[in-house]
Design a protein around this motif. Sequence first.
Motif, PDB file in Angstrom:
ATOM      1  N   HIS A   1       0.677  -1.968   0.205  1.00  0.00           N
ATOM      2  CA  HIS A   1       0.231   0.023  -0.048  1.00  0.00           C
ATOM      3  C   HIS A   1       0.761   1.619  -0.103  1.00  0.00           C
ATOM      4  N   ILE A   2       1.915   1.009   0.033  1.00  0.00           N
ATOM      5  CA  ILE A   2       3.020   2.458   0.506  1.00  0.00           C
ATOM      6  C   ILE A   2       3.911   2.202  -0.400  1.00  0.00           C
ATOM      7  N   GLY A   3       4.233   3.880  -1.351  1.00  0.00           N
ATOM      8  CA  GLY A   3       5.097   3.375  -2.370  1.00  0.00           C
ATOM      9  C   GLY A   3       5.579   5.134  -3.034  1.00  0.00           C
ATOM     10  N   VAL A   4       6.989   4.729  -3.445  1.00  0.00           N
ATOM     11  CA  VAL A   4       7.024   6.071  -4.023  1.00  0.00           C
ATOM     12  C   VAL A   4       7.371   6.355  -5.232  1.00  0.00           C
ATOM     13  N   ALA A   5       8.188   7.765  -5.804  1.00  0.00           N
ATOM     14  CA  ALA A   5       8.099   7.497  -7.310  1.00  0.00           C
ATOM     15  C   ALA A   5       9.089   8.682  -7.184  1.00  0.00           C
ATOM     16  N   VAL A   6       9.503   8.516  -8.540  1.00  0.00           N
ATOM     17  CA  VAL A   6      10.636  10.031  -9.002  1.00  0.00           C
ATOM     18  C   VAL A   6      10.102  10.386 -10.394  1.00  0.00           C
ATOM     19  N   GLY A   7      10.433  11.349 -11.164  1.00  0.00           N
ATOM     20  CA  GLY A   7       9.748  11.426 -12.065  1.00  0.00           C
ATOM     21  C   GLY A   7      10.485  12.855 -12.949  1.00  0.00           C
ATOM     22  N   ALA A   8      11.059  12.643 -14.161  1.00  0.00           N
ATOM     23  CA  ALA A   8      11.370  13.699 -14.798  1.00  0.00           C
ATOM     24  C   ALA A   8      10.095  14.019 -15.502  1.00  0.00           C
ATOM     25  N   GLY A   9      10.008  15.511 -16.259  1.00  0.00           N
ATOM     26  CA  GLY A   9       8.789  16.116 -17.479  1.00  0.00           C
ATOM     27  C   GLY A   9       9.475  17.197 -17.962  1.00  0.00           C
ATOM     28  N   VAL A  10       9.239  17.706 -19.122  1.00  0.00           N
ATOM     29  CA  VAL A  10       8.860  19.472 -19.467  1.00  0.00           C
ATOM     30  C   VAL A  10       7.839  19.705 -19.277  1.00  0.00           C
ATOM     31  N   ARG A  11       7.993  21.457 -18.083  1.00  0.00           N
ATOM     32  CA  ARG A  11       7.027  22.573 -17.963  1.00  0.00           C
ATOM     33  C   ARG A  11       8.034  23.504 -18.181  1.00  0.00           C
ATOM     34  N   ALA A  12       7.288  24.536 -19.244  1.00  0.00           N
ATOM     35  CA  ALA A  12       7.523  25.642 -19.487  1.00  0.00           C
ATOM     36  C   ALA A  12       8.464  25.542 -20.728  1.00  0.00           C
ATOM     37  N   ARG A  13       8.427  24.248 -21.043  1.00  0.00           N
ATOM     38  CA  ARG A  13      10.383  24.553 -22.521  1.00  0.00           C
ATOM     39  C   ARG A  13      11.383  24.102 -21.801  1.00  0.00           C
ATOM     40  N   GLU A  14      10.864  23.585 -20.061  1.00  0.00           N
ATOM     41  CA  GLU A  14      12.087  23.459 -19.115  1.00  0.00           C
ATOM     42  C   GLU A  14      12.319  22.195 -18.297  1.00  0.00           C
ATOM     43  N   ALA A  15      12.690  21.349 -18.134  1.00  0.00           N
ATOM     44  CA  ALA A  15      12.849  20.411 -17.414  1.00  0.00           C
ATOM     45  C   ALA A  15      12.469  20.105 -15.675  1.00  0.00           C
ATOM     46  N   ALA A  16      12.411  19.117 -16.075  1.00  0.00           N
ATOM     47  CA  ALA A  16      10.741  19.529 -14.782  1.00  0.00           C
ATOM     48  C   ALA A  16      11.273  18.350 -14.089  1.00  0.00           C
ATOM     49  N   ILE A  17      11.578  18.620 -12.189  1.00  0.00           N
ATOM     50  CA  ILE A  17      12.051  16.972 -11.735  1.00  0.00           C
ATOM     51  C   ILE A  17      11.017  16.812 -11.025  1.00  0.00           C
ATOM     52  N   SER A  18      10.733  15.586 -10.028  1.00  0.00           N
ATOM     53  CA  SER A  18       9.402  15.556  -9.037  1.00  0.00           C
ATOM     54  C   SER A  18       9.925  14.214  -8.229  1.00  0.00           C
ATOM     55  N   ALA A  19       9.291  14.164  -6.607  1.00  0.00           N
ATOM     56  CA  ALA A  19       9.361  13.601  -6.317  1.00  0.00           C
ATOM     57  C   ALA A  19       7.607  13.150  -5.880  1.00  0.00           C
ATOM     58  N   LYS A  20       7.959  11.540  -5.405  1.00  0.00           N
ATOM     59  CA  LYS A  20       6.340  11.431  -4.727  1.00  0.00           C
ATOM     60  C   LYS A  20       6.498  10.552  -4.187  1.00  0.00           C
ATOM     61  N   ALA A  21       5.779  11.303  -3.204  1.00  0.00           N
ATOM     62  CA  ALA A  21       4.695   9.313  -1.819  1.00  0.00           C
ATOM     63  C   ALA A  21       4.005   9.007  -2.384  1.00  0.00           C
ATOM     64  N   ILE A  22       3.195   7.954  -2.361  1.00  0.00           N
ATOM     65  CA  ILE A  22       1.699   7.249  -3.022  1.00  0.00           C
ATOM     66  C   ILE A  22       0.923   6.553  -1.660  1.00  0.00           C
ATOM     67  N   ILE A  23       0.168   6.215  -1.615  1.00  0.00           N
ATOM     68  CA  ILE A  23      -0.661   5.513  -0.443  1.00  0.00           C
ATOM     69  C   ILE A  23      -1.890   4.759  -1.710  1.00  0.00           C
ATOM     70  N   LYS A  24      -1.406   3.496  -1.470  1.00  0.00           N
ATOM     71  CA  LYS A  24      -2.756   2.969  -2.132  1.00  0.00           C
ATOM     72  C   LYS A  24      -3.957   2.587  -1.009  1.00  0.00           C
TER      73      LYS A  24
END
Length: 143
Positions: free
Chosen positions: A118-141
């Motif tokens: 029921h618990i997880g974590v995530a990291v991500g990379a994306g594009v926002r306003a034509r610039e790189a964006a990185i993220s960190a998430k906490a997940i609860i199922k």
Amino acid sequence: MKKLLIIATLTLFTFHLSAQRIEVHGYLQETIMGTQKGYSLRMAATNRLKIGAFYQSTYHLEFENKEGNYSYKGLEAVFPLKSCGNLTFNAVAKVGLVNSDFLIVTPEIETTWHLTRHIGVAVGAGVRAREAAISAKAIIKLF
């Protein structure tokens, strides 16, 4: 007969809902606008596709349009690309409104690590306003 049909429909609908996997995410995303805090709610639509809604903003998590807040709210679709044990590699497409004015689409790549059932974590990379964006998430199922 009518009561029986209503009870049967509600029972089947309840079984259908309980079979869905619902996740709550709290996250931080570093963008060109600064660090944004956000949350999302996702539901597994099929065995592979997840759909959900999200909200993120620069300052406080509120729906007011303050200057420089850069609130971003909308819908997201998650497509799993590869799974290996407790790791899942996902492609995420977000469609939403920035400051309730501009419609944008942002692509992301996300790696999820399922710590427990029921618990997880995530990291991500994306594009926002034509610039790189990185993220960190906490997940609860939830289910």
